[in-house]
Design an enzyme around this catalytic site. Sequence first.
Site, short mmCIF file in Angstrom:
data_model
loop_
_atom_site.label_atom_id
_atom_site.label_comp_id
_atom_site.label_asym_id
_atom_site.label_seq_id
_atom_site.Cartn_x
_atom_site.Cartn_y
_atom_site.Cartn_z
N SER A 143 16.69 -33.91 -41.34
CA SER A 143 17.83 -33.92 -41.78
C SER A 143 18.74 -34.90 -41.30
CB SER A 143 18.54 -32.36 -41.10
OG SER A 143 19.73 -32.33 -41.24
N TYR A 156 19.13 -26.02 -34.23
CA TYR A 156 18.86 -26.92 -35.36
C TYR A 156 18.73 -28.23 -35.28
CZ TYR A 156 19.03 -27.92 -40.54
OH TYR A 156 18.78 -28.51 -41.79
#
Length: 252
Positions: A143, A156
């Site tokens: 990401s 995350y």
Amino acid sequence: MNRFEGKVALVTGGGSGIGRATALKFAAEGASVVIGNRKEKAGQETVDLIQQAGGKASFYRTDVSNLKDVQNLVQYTVDTYGGLDAAFNNAGVEDPQAMTPEQTEATFDLVINVNLKGVWYSMKCEIEQMLANGGGAIVNTSSIAGVIGYPGHAPYTASKHAVLGLTKTAALEYAQQGIRVNAVCPGAIETPLLDGLAEGDSATIDYMKSLHPIGRLGKPHEIANAVVWLCSDEASFVLGHGINVDGGFTAI
Ligand SMILES: NC(=O)c1ccc[n+]([C@@H]2O[C@H](COP(=O)([O-])OP(=O)(O)OC[C@H]3O[C@@H](n4cnc5c(N)ncnc54)[C@H](O)[C@@H]3O)[C@@H](O)[C@H]2O)c1
């Protein structure tokens, strides 16, 4: 293009969003595709979409945070289609927004077990199979939160940074054995996961758009295009790389 005619591709988290778009693209380019997904109905829907378009696909219910499930998924792929050429390790979950000290241990464990350990489990089983096959290509989903900090999302962000470390290390280990390992680092992409993060708040969505110099969010197929290219022979000299597909987010 038919870059994957006669090849076999595996997509985890293929029941939705980026994984579904990538499974559809692999199949459109000729691959037989296996969808490994925790939710059966969603995974089967992707299979149906591929078959309706004339492609070949199967579903195998898989929780990527369970090693036995992942072993069974890879074995199922080989038993069903005779090998494994490309793997997209993409299943992932988000965390609720909270400052670092306020994140719970349950959230931290869940996010790390799915987003990070799930990628390791997947590569563990896929690499063994690809070595037996004489090579292959793997793409892991990181990401932009694997490249820069993401306030309010420590578990995350940690998981996605670590995916890049795993990717580079495995790429170096197998560089001379015909296995290329890379990662994709998406910006904010219009998927159910993003809806969960924004909680339906249009001001949050507008703010997210404003962070992308291109002036909009990404579409799942824009990530699929990069993943399928990375798995194709056109990317034969690319390995250990995390490609930012982010509308310029990380260029600022
Ligand atoms: N959407 C974004 O803005 C964005 C940005 C950067 C990275 N990502 C990453 O892209 C990946 C795909 O995200 P998405 O936006 O398509 O999300 P999504 O929620 O639309 O799809 C995720 C899929 O993974 C499956 N899944 C979840 N946990 C699983 C598990 N334990 N085992 C197997 N399957 C599981 C879900 O059932 C779902 O089908 C994730 O790794 C996510 O972190 C997304």
